[in-house]
Motif scaffolding. Structure first.
Motif, PDB file in Angstrom:
ATOM      1  N   SER A 118      23.600  34.071  -6.855  1.00  0.00           N
ATOM      2  CA  SER A 118      24.041  34.321  -5.484  1.00  0.00           C
ATOM      3  C   SER A 118      24.033  33.038  -4.666  1.00  0.00           C
ATOM      4  CB  SER A 118      23.145  35.377  -4.826  1.00  0.00           C
ATOM      5  OG  SER A 118      23.290  36.624  -5.474  1.00  0.00           O
ATOM      6  N   LEU A 119      23.082  32.123  -4.967  1.00  0.00           N
ATOM      7  CA  LEU A 119      23.057  30.837  -4.285  1.00  0.00           C
ATOM      8  C   LEU A 119      24.006  29.831  -4.933  1.00  0.00           C
ATOM      9  CD1 LEU A 119      19.272  30.286  -3.465  1.00  0.00           C
ATOM     10  CD2 LEU A 119      21.078  31.191  -2.004  1.00  0.00           C
ATOM     11  N   ALA A 120      24.252  29.980  -6.228  1.00  0.00           N
ATOM     12  CA  ALA A 120      25.120  29.028  -6.929  1.00  0.00           C
ATOM     13  C   ALA A 120      26.569  29.155  -6.496  1.00  0.00           C
ATOM     14  CB  ALA A 120      25.014  29.247  -8.440  1.00  0.00           C
ATOM     15  N   THR A 162      22.930  26.909 -13.443  1.00  0.00           N
ATOM     16  CA  THR A 162      23.288  25.502 -13.245  1.00  0.00           C
ATOM     17  C   THR A 162      24.733  25.245 -13.643  1.00  0.00           C
ATOM     18  OG1 THR A 162      21.006  24.828 -13.647  1.00  0.00           O
ATOM     19  CG2 THR A 162      22.689  23.130 -13.838  1.00  0.00           C
ATOM     20  N   TYR A 163      25.144  25.785 -14.792  1.00  0.00           N
ATOM     21  CA  TYR A 163      26.523  25.611 -15.255  1.00  0.00           C
ATOM     22  C   TYR A 163      27.515  26.209 -14.256  1.00  0.00           C
ATOM     23  CZ  TYR A 163      30.724  26.081 -18.099  1.00  0.00           C
ATOM     24  OH  TYR A 163      32.017  26.028 -18.552  1.00  0.00           O
ATOM     25  N   ILE A 164      27.219  27.399 -13.772  1.00  0.00           N
ATOM     26  CA  ILE A 164      28.131  28.080 -12.852  1.00  0.00           C
ATOM     27  C   ILE A 164      28.152  27.381 -11.502  1.00  0.00           C
ATOM     28  CG2 ILE A 164      28.449  30.250 -11.570  1.00  0.00           C
ATOM     29  CD1 ILE A 164      27.497  31.650 -14.211  1.00  0.00           C
ATOM     30  N   HIS A 166      31.575  25.862 -10.082  1.00  0.00           N
ATOM     31  CA  HIS A 166      32.059  26.278  -8.764  1.00  0.00           C
ATOM     32  C   HIS A 166      32.322  25.070  -7.875  1.00  0.00           C
ATOM     33  CE1 HIS A 166      32.655  29.032  -5.428  1.00  0.00           C
ATOM     34  NE2 HIS A 166      31.911  28.223  -4.690  1.00  0.00           N
ATOM     35  N   GLN A 167      31.416  24.099  -7.901  1.00  0.00           N
ATOM     36  CA  GLN A 167      31.626  22.879  -7.125  1.00  0.00           C
ATOM     37  C   GLN A 167      32.905  22.178  -7.544  1.00  0.00           C
ATOM     38  OE1 GLN A 167      27.787  20.908  -7.868  1.00  0.00           O
ATOM     39  NE2 GLN A 167      27.560  20.815  -5.640  1.00  0.00           N
ATOM     40  N   ALA A 168      33.106  22.064  -8.851  1.00  0.00           N
ATOM     41  CA  ALA A 168      34.270  21.333  -9.352  1.00  0.00           C
ATOM     42  C   ALA A 168      35.571  22.009  -8.949  1.00  0.00           C
ATOM     43  CB  ALA A 168      34.190  21.217 -10.871  1.00  0.00           C
ATOM     44  N   LYS A 169      35.600  23.341  -8.986  1.00  0.00           N
ATOM     45  CA  LYS A 169      36.847  24.054  -8.677  1.00  0.00           C
ATOM     46  C   LYS A 169      37.124  24.128  -7.193  1.00  0.00           C
ATOM     47  CE  LYS A 169      39.409  28.304  -9.456  1.00  0.00           C
ATOM     48  NZ  LYS A 169      39.493  29.597 -10.195  1.00  0.00           N
ATOM     49  N   ALA A 190      27.138  20.064  -2.399  1.00  0.00           N
ATOM     50  CA  ALA A 190      26.081  20.262  -3.395  1.00  0.00           C
ATOM     51  C   ALA A 190      24.902  20.986  -2.772  1.00  0.00           C
ATOM     52  CB  ALA A 190      25.623  18.916  -3.959  1.00  0.00           C
ATOM     53  N   GLY A 191      24.234  21.827  -3.602  1.00  0.00           N
ATOM     54  CA  GLY A 191      23.025  22.523  -3.188  1.00  0.00           C
ATOM     55  C   GLY A 191      21.857  21.988  -3.984  1.00  0.00           C
ATOM     56  N   PRO A 192      20.894  22.852  -4.337  1.00  0.00           N
ATOM     57  CA  PRO A 192      19.756  22.412  -5.151  1.00  0.00           C
ATOM     58  C   PRO A 192      20.223  21.788  -6.445  1.00  0.00           C
ATOM     59  CG  PRO A 192      19.361  24.600  -4.235  1.00  0.00           C
ATOM     60  CD  PRO A 192      20.792  24.250  -3.945  1.00  0.00           C
ATOM     61  N   SER A 193      19.530  20.800  -6.930  1.00  0.00           N
ATOM     62  CA  SER A 193      19.984  20.020  -8.067  1.00  0.00           C
ATOM     63  C   SER A 193      20.155  20.821  -9.338  1.00  0.00           C
ATOM     64  CB  SER A 193      19.005  18.862  -8.332  1.00  0.00           C
ATOM     65  OG  SER A 193      17.707  19.365  -8.630  1.00  0.00           O
ATOM     66  N   ASP A 194      19.409  21.935  -9.504  1.00  0.00           N
ATOM     67  CA  ASP A 194      19.550  22.699 -10.743  1.00  0.00           C
ATOM     68  C   ASP A 194      20.252  24.025 -10.526  1.00  0.00           C
ATOM     69  OD1 ASP A 194      17.665  24.163  -9.421  1.00  0.00           O
ATOM     70  OD2 ASP A 194      16.298  24.352 -11.139  1.00  0.00           O
ATOM     71  N   GLY A 195      20.778  24.267  -9.319  1.00  0.00           N
ATOM     72  CA  GLY A 195      21.493  25.508  -9.056  1.00  0.00           C
ATOM     73  C   GLY A 195      20.581  26.707  -8.953  1.00  0.00           C
ATOM     74  N   SER A 196      19.287  26.540  -8.936  1.00  0.00           N
ATOM     75  CA  SER A 196      18.355  27.651  -8.933  1.00  0.00           C
ATOM     76  C   SER A 196      17.924  28.000  -7.529  1.00  0.00           C
ATOM     77  CB  SER A 196      17.111  27.312  -9.777  1.00  0.00           C
ATOM     78  OG  SER A 196      17.485  27.009 -11.089  1.00  0.00           O
ATOM     79  N   ALA A 197      17.455  29.253  -7.377  1.00  0.00           N
ATOM     80  CA  ALA A 197      17.035  29.712  -6.067  1.00  0.00           C
ATOM     81  C   ALA A 197      15.731  29.043  -5.626  1.00  0.00           C
ATOM     82  CB  ALA A 197      16.842  31.235  -6.089  1.00  0.00           C
ATOM     83  N   THR A 198      14.775  28.957  -6.535  1.00  0.00           N
ATOM     84  CA  THR A 198      13.483  28.367  -6.205  1.00  0.00           C
ATOM     85  C   THR A 198      12.938  27.671  -7.426  1.00  0.00           C
ATOM     86  OG1 THR A 198      12.163  30.265  -6.906  1.00  0.00           O
ATOM     87  CG2 THR A 198      13.008  30.310  -4.645  1.00  0.00           C
ATOM     88  N   CYS A 199      11.818  27.002  -7.259  1.00  0.00           N
ATOM     89  CA  CYS A 199      11.130  26.416  -8.386  1.00  0.00           C
ATOM     90  C   CYS A 199      10.041  27.353  -8.907  1.00  0.00           C
ATOM     91  CB  CYS A 199      10.503  25.069  -8.003  1.00  0.00           C
ATOM     92  SG  CYS A 199      11.730  23.803  -7.622  1.00  0.00           S
ATOM     93  N   GLY A 200       9.893  28.525  -8.307  1.00  0.00           N
ATOM     94  CA  GLY A 200       8.842  29.462  -8.681  1.00  0.00           C
ATOM     95  C   GLY A 200       9.316  30.489  -9.651  1.00  0.00           C
TER      96      GLY A 200
END
Length: 225
Positions: A82-84, A201-203, A207-210, A215-225
């Motif tokens: 949802s964030l990616a 991360t891939y998605i 999405h950025q490329a298309k 850019a958002g978080p470096s790994d495309g993840s919602a949190t580090c938890g």
């Protein structure tokens, strides 16, 4: 069907047998490392990632499901994807990611009135449309409620993907299926979470490329938890 060959190792254990803490941690990390080493270059994970991305980019929805720890994994993927995703050009909206395990009121209502075996299938029948995708996480690869959800999805033109611990009926039902091949539930669930982060991360980058979004978080993840 695209699924991995059967793994010859012993049946998945709920908990490890160990003599002391150091033995446990070494066995856990060794087995997890072996499982993770199977991921790079795996065509099935890549094909699932591409299919999920194309589904969302086309404005169709991705439904995710699992039981127990896999229910949490499904919710984690929903949050990360949802964030990616951001705005999609050329379609009315980007597709939505829905975790079928994240609404306890609805789950308990369906289970109480119709039985837990159809707790996900009835949601698929009500919410999914032709062209959507269903991604299921299951260590056993044979959970009855997931199998029923897969059957409902296929009847309604929804493509089915699975990430499991071992090959099983769910793998045979899915058009694409990856199994982690860990010897315990914990390691399989760890690998499944790694797959979640790879997909998100891939998605995110696709999405950025298309759509040339910021850019958002470096790994495309919602949190580090």
């Amino acid at each position: 069907m695209g699924y991995d060959e059967a793994d010859p190792r012993p049946q998945v254990a709920r908990f490890d047998e160990f003599d002391d803490f150091d033995t446990l941690t070494k066995a856990y990390v060794d087995d997890l490392s072996e499982c993770l080493a199977r991921i790079p270059g795996n065509r099935v994970i890549r094909e699932i990632a591409e299919a999920v991305w194309l589904t969302l980019a086309a404005g169709r929805d991705v439904h995710v499901a699992g039981n127990g720890g896999s229910a949490s994994t499904s919710g984690h993927l929903m949050a990360d994807l949802s964030l990616a995703m951001g705005a999609c050009r050329g379609v009315e909206r980007c597709g939505t990611v829905r975790s079928l395990a994240d609404n306890p009121a609805l789950l308990s209502a369906i289970a109480n009135d119709y039985g837990f075996d159809v707790a996900f299938a009835r949601q698929v029948e009500q919410q999914a449309r032709a062209g959507d995708a269903l991604l299921m996480f299951s260590v056993s690869g044979s959970s009855p409620n997931l199998l029923r959800a897969g059957e409902a999805a296929r009847r309604n033109g929804v493509r089915v993907f699975a990430v499991t611990g071992r090959p099983g009926e769910l793998s045979r039902q899915a058009s694409l299926s990856y199994h982690a091949a860990g010897t315990s539930y914990g390691r399989n669930e760890d690998v499944h979470l790694a797959v979640v982060h790879i997909l998100s991360t891939y998605i995110h980058r696709s999405h950025q490329a298309k759509h040339a979004v910021s850019a958002g978080p470096s790994d495309g993840s919602a949190t580090c938890g």
